[in-house]
Motif scaffolding. Sequence first.
Motif: not given
Length: 653
Positions: A273-286, A456-469
């Motif tokens: 039996k295969l089950t999705d534990t949903a662990v890492n939900h909203h904890l995107e990628e490695g 100065g360096v500006i780093l932005i995670n625009p929509r399309g980025s990981l770690s926000y769901g």
Amino acid sequence: MAEPVQTKDLFAIKTLSQPSMAGETVFFLENRVDEETNTYIAELKGLDLRTRRQVRYGLPNQSISQYALAPDGSALLYLAQDAKKHVQIYIQPLTGGSPYALTALPDGVDSAQWRADSAGVYFTNTSYPQKKATKLPQPKAITRLPFQMNGEGVLREDGTHHLQYLAITGKMPKELLSRPDDFGLDAVDPSGRFLALSASPDPFNPKDFRTGTYLFEIATRNLTWITESQEHGEFIGAAFSEDGTGLLLWGTDNHAPNVAEHHIWYFDIEEQKLTDTAVNHHLEEGPGEIVADTQQKLSERMAQYITADYFLTPGFSHGRIALYEASTDGELREAVGGDRHVTDYFVGPDQHTVVFTYSDIETPSVLAVYDLISEDEKDLYNPNTSWENHHTISGAEAFTFKSDDDLTVEGWYMKPVGQAAEKKHPAILYIHGGPLAAFGYTFFHEMQVLTSAGYGVILINPRGSLSYGEDFAAGVIGAYGQGDYADLMNGLDDVLKRDKQIDPKKLYVCGGSYGGFMTNWVETHTDRFAAAVTMRSIANWVSMYGNSDIGYFFNAWELQGEWNAPIDPKKYWAFSPLAYVDKAKTPILILHSEEDHRCPIGQGEEFYTSLKLHDVETEFVRYPGSNHELSRSGFPNLRIDRMTRIMDWFGKH
């Protein structure tokens, strides 16, 4: 007196990876970039926890790519090149004696893992037919798709892929499996019954993007496809339970092409039996999905059992990569967290001691230990202590802002180091690749070089980025250059309000891959920047479709949001910066690798030619012998050249 961080510090910074533990010894790889040989070196070391004495393993002058501790703690196996530059398996006894080569295969070894009883090694390798030597040029016939791969070039079609076993006292490997398609050896069952393999269920169908997990029964050599129920699934085996009754998988059902979240899944071997534990939900990628340029040779371990029901797994959330204690029932608790990037980890034999490596914005790499019971944490070894003490290292201010559609977006601002921050200074909007990646709490050498140079360096995670769901990651699908462009411009405006010392007449923009596409989009949609640098970029989605190793499916996923959608030249052209080149005004430097098969150099050529014909100040720099990974793992001298050219171009303007 502290020194500024410079490009040459690439050769001084060391990173740690692949920690493991036996008794009172912690093993790890220590990685560095070697200036003299223009290569990357990884040394296998052991740290005695009682004496803090370090011992180096392996043969002299070997650079080690992967290693594993025998389950009984008696030896190490590692992969390194032989005299003919073929990767072989070496065994290093821990009870005394020198390492020896276990294999001497003419085409080398791809991967290796210990048998559960430490008596031998399972490994994969690829063999090719012998060809007659000739001085005449020979053609290459292509019948498959994809036919090329970044870092490899045109793929050979005459290889045979093997799974083999070799006792550590043996000489002749025993073949267990042979296939014309590639597959991965993911995990070994501690009970000795199974191996977990990953492979495509329909390997020569260019429209099938699944990666299935298979149980290989060692005694019978039967293969069982355990993820068949997931129509578009993409899985790898992560870890077997100690008794061999369960297998953790890392994967996604891909219900939304390319943006569906990856979770930990559980396969009950007894109940099938295969089950999705949903662990890492909203904890995107490695750990590999955070944008940085210093980490090397990470294990990419996605799960390791602690008890029969609990395991440790990394998760990526809001720019932080932490370790989470989780259960197969979906429970989740942060164990090793904070504003940092946990780069690698290993659970010791006592099942509560965790050795791990981490980085943060001001720290390249540290080896540490954490006790899951007492929750005590202690640093064990920092290979850069002296370097850190002698250099001025920039921190970063995290911030959030409201963009279009009332979307909350996160970013970081790194001020110039020293007194430069108190005066009027230039600033660079640096755009990450992906777009399924993200900036975060990790050390980034190039950014430190730029802040030391007065930017100065500006780093932005625009929509399309990981770690926000998943919804946030999907915000760019079918809308490249739309909401993501607004996020970047709104984020820039927000930083200008926060730091009045930024000179609005000295704003610069740069980025690579997706960031290169977006830099090209900025180039053709605004003239607010004094200069731009685009790297390994996309300018024309129409030509990208057929010339890139991923173009024929990536375009459909990202620009159309569909599996196997037919080419749509009108839509592709509408998303192409090249279509708007008549609006370009900003001086722009184009940097591209000649062997980039991900974003082929033709993209840079097309953009350069069109810009020149529209009288835009531009320069085109080609990097030989280099691919899409130049800025992270390319020839070190070319990485230095690349950083220098960026600063020279901005300095010129």
